[in-house]
Enzyme design. Structure first.
Site, PDB file in Angstrom:
ATOM      1  N   LYS A  14       0.775  -1.336   0.434  1.00  5.29           N
ATOM      2  CA  LYS A  14      -0.356  -0.388   0.413  1.00  5.29           C
ATOM      3  C   LYS A  14       1.150   1.680  -0.125  1.00  5.29           C
ATOM      4  CE  LYS A  14      -4.377  -1.949   2.576  1.00  5.29           C
ATOM      5  NZ  LYS A  14      -2.923  -3.408   2.489  1.00  5.29           N
TER       6      LYS A  14
ATOM      7  N   HIS B  62       2.382   4.479  -0.178  1.00  2.36           N
ATOM      8  CA  HIS B  62       1.157   6.179  -0.309  1.00  2.36           C
ATOM      9  C   HIS B  62       2.655   7.559  -0.493  1.00  2.36           C
ATOM     10  CE1 HIS B  62      -1.667   8.477   1.220  1.00  2.36           C
ATOM     11  NE2 HIS B  62      -1.069   9.812   0.307  1.00  2.36           N
ATOM     12  N   ASP B  63       3.518   7.798  -0.580  1.00  5.74           N
ATOM     13  CA  ASP B  63       4.326   8.916  -0.627  1.00  5.74           C
ATOM     14  C   ASP B  63       4.187   9.438  -2.174  1.00  5.74           C
ATOM     15  OD1 ASP B  63       7.130  10.074  -0.067  1.00  5.74           O
ATOM     16  OD2 ASP B  63       7.413   8.557   1.229  1.00  5.74           O
ATOM     17  N   ILE B  64       5.361  10.634  -1.944  1.00  2.83           N
ATOM     18  CA  ILE B  64       5.605  11.928  -2.903  1.00  2.83           C
ATOM     19  C   ILE B  64       5.679  10.908  -4.723  1.00  2.83           C
ATOM     20  CG2 ILE B  64       6.143  13.507  -2.009  1.00  2.83           C
ATOM     21  CD1 ILE B  64       9.058  13.086  -2.977  1.00  2.83           C
TER      22      ILE B  64
ATOM     23  N   ARG C 110     -15.667 -15.263   3.713  1.00  2.00           N
ATOM     24  CA  ARG C 110     -15.664 -16.574   4.645  1.00  2.00           C
ATOM     25  C   ARG C 110     -16.669 -17.750   3.715  1.00  2.00           C
ATOM     26  NH1 ARG C 110     -12.277 -13.915   6.222  1.00  2.00           N
ATOM     27  NH2 ARG C 110     -11.792 -13.201   8.471  1.00  2.00           N
TER      28      ARG C 110
ATOM     29  N   GLN D 261     -13.745  -9.605  10.691  1.00  5.02           N
ATOM     30  CA  GLN D 261     -14.413  -8.901   9.328  1.00  5.02           C
ATOM     31  C   GLN D 261     -16.144  -9.065   9.523  1.00  5.02           C
ATOM     32  OE1 GLN D 261     -12.747  -7.723   6.550  1.00  5.02           O
ATOM     33  NE2 GLN D 261     -11.354  -9.497   6.524  1.00  5.02           N
TER      34      GLN D 261
ATOM     35  N   GLY E 280      -7.814 -14.945   3.954  1.00  7.29           N
ATOM     36  CA  GLY E 280      -6.569 -15.682   5.234  1.00  7.29           C
ATOM     37  C   GLY E 280      -6.965 -16.705   5.678  1.00  7.29           C
ATOM     38  N   ARG E 281      -7.036 -16.143   6.855  1.00  5.17           N
ATOM     39  CA  ARG E 281      -8.158 -16.734   8.069  1.00  5.17           C
ATOM     40  C   ARG E 281      -8.433 -18.649   7.931  1.00  5.17           C
ATOM     41  NH1 ARG E 281      -8.586 -12.358  12.040  1.00  5.17           N
ATOM     42  NH2 ARG E 281      -9.777 -11.469   9.899  1.00  5.17           N
TER      43      ARG E 281
HETATM   44  O1  C5P Z   1      -7.963 -13.420   7.774  1.00  6.43           O
HETATM   45  P1  C5P Z   1      -8.734 -13.103   6.722  1.00  6.43           P
HETATM   46  O2  C5P Z   1      -9.812 -13.524   5.674  1.00  6.43           O
HETATM   47  O3  C5P Z   1      -9.825 -11.984   7.161  1.00  6.43           O
HETATM   48  O4  C5P Z   1      -7.541 -11.496   5.478  1.00  6.43           O
HETATM   49  C1  C5P Z   1      -8.094 -10.937   4.696  1.00  6.43           C
HETATM   50  C2  C5P Z   1      -6.704  -9.972   4.606  1.00  6.43           C
HETATM   51  O5  C5P Z   1      -7.340  -9.222   3.403  1.00  6.43           O
HETATM   52  C3  C5P Z   1      -5.724 -10.122   5.569  1.00  6.43           C
HETATM   53  O6  C5P Z   1      -4.406 -10.222   5.141  1.00  6.43           O
HETATM   54  C4  C5P Z   1      -6.208  -8.136   5.902  1.00  6.43           C
HETATM   55  O7  C5P Z   1      -4.989  -6.987   5.989  1.00  6.43           O
HETATM   56  C5  C5P Z   1      -6.866  -7.902   3.856  1.00  6.43           C
HETATM   57  N1  C5P Z   1      -7.552  -6.535   4.286  1.00  6.43           N
HETATM   58  C6  C5P Z   1      -8.759  -7.089   4.821  1.00  6.43           C
HETATM   59  N2  C5P Z   1      -9.902  -5.897   4.123  1.00  6.43           N
HETATM   60  C7  C5P Z   1      -9.105  -4.826   3.437  1.00  6.43           C
HETATM   61  C8  C5P Z   1      -7.632  -4.561   3.050  1.00  6.43           C
HETATM   62  C9  C5P Z   1      -7.774  -5.532   3.203  1.00  6.43           C
HETATM   63  O8  C5P Z   1      -8.813  -7.462   5.414  1.00  6.43           O
HETATM   64  N3  C5P Z   1     -10.056  -4.017   2.921  1.00  6.43           N
END
Ligand code: C5P
Length: 233
Positions: A62, A64-66, A182, A191, A211-212
């Protein structure tokens, strides 16, 4: 291009990610997301190592800079051979154009570049109070998406629930990369607004970031395959 499951490898270090990827056989190489925690802990070598194992990589830093700083940083990421990376759209069109320039290799090839619009942790109240942005948040998200498209980027990170609107506003070819996924019976964790892989497919997400539900599953390989089955078909 598109329609794939990206596994968010939110692990603290090299050993954990290596153990996780070691669960997959030679013929199965998930697209993985490396975030700030793992990258800052292990440095660029973790990217090279996971590339050597045969995985595609979304490097989620992500930027974000000049514009000049982002351009030079992107040149480094292009050299790391990542497949996808991102910037904050709030850095402006000039910054996103510079990012693309830095990312483009001498032969014209480059990783995909997507924009973060408003983080899902920012709500209307925070946006108005802290950022002095007074428009409705979904209009802000669509405006950022259009600015990113205008700058030549490939897509945005957004909620699956926003993906259809992003496609309607920016075109079907503009990629939507969507976390917040999910399984129907799964634990939502932190979430709030979630969809299942099958719903994300129906809505039209191009990539889901999971992720999880995969990394913390009793059988991560089975959970990954289920995601692919539900999302890609
Ligand atoms: O474990 P989980 O499925 O919640 O992981 C979702 C991934 O997506 C994480 O790496 C989280 O930082 C990233 N993410 C998010 N929501 C956002 C942007 C990124 O959950 N708006």
């Amino acid at each position: 291009m598109g329609k794939d499951v990206i596994v968010a490898c939110d692990f603290a270090g090299r050993q954990e990610v290596s153990d996780f990827l070691g669960l997959f056989g030679e013929g199965e190489k998930p697209f993985v997301k490396i975030g700030m925690e793992l990258f800052y802990a292990e440095g660029p070598e973790i990217v090279r190592e996971i590339k050597r194992r045969g995985h595609r990589i979304f490097l989620d830093l992500k930027l974000h800079d000049i514009p000049n700083t982002v351009k030079k940083a992107m040149r480094v990421l292009a050299g790391l051979e990542v497949d996808m990376c991102n910037v904050h759209a709030a850095g402006t069109a000039a910054m996103m154009e510079a990012a693309l320039e830095g990312l483009t290799r001498p032969d014209g090839s480059r990783p995909l570049l997507i924009a973060v619009t408003q983080l899902t942790s920012t709500d209307q109240e925070r946006m108005e109070r802290d950022l002095l942005i007074r428009e409705p948040i979904d209009e802000v998200v669509m405006h950022y998406a259009l600015t990113a498209r205008g700058a030549g980027l490939d897509g945005v990170v957004c909620s699956p629930l926003e993906a259809a609107k992003v496609h309607a506003v920016c075109g079907q070819g503009f990629l939507t990369v969507t976390p917040g996924v999910r399984f129907a019976e799964g634990d939502r964790g932190d979430q709030k607004r979630v969809t299942t892989p099958a719903e994300a497919k129906k809505i039209g997400s191009d990539y889901i970031v999971v992720g999880r539900p995969i990394t913390a599953a009793p059988d991560p390989v089975a959970a990954y395959r289920r995601c692919v089955r539900e999302f890609v078909g």
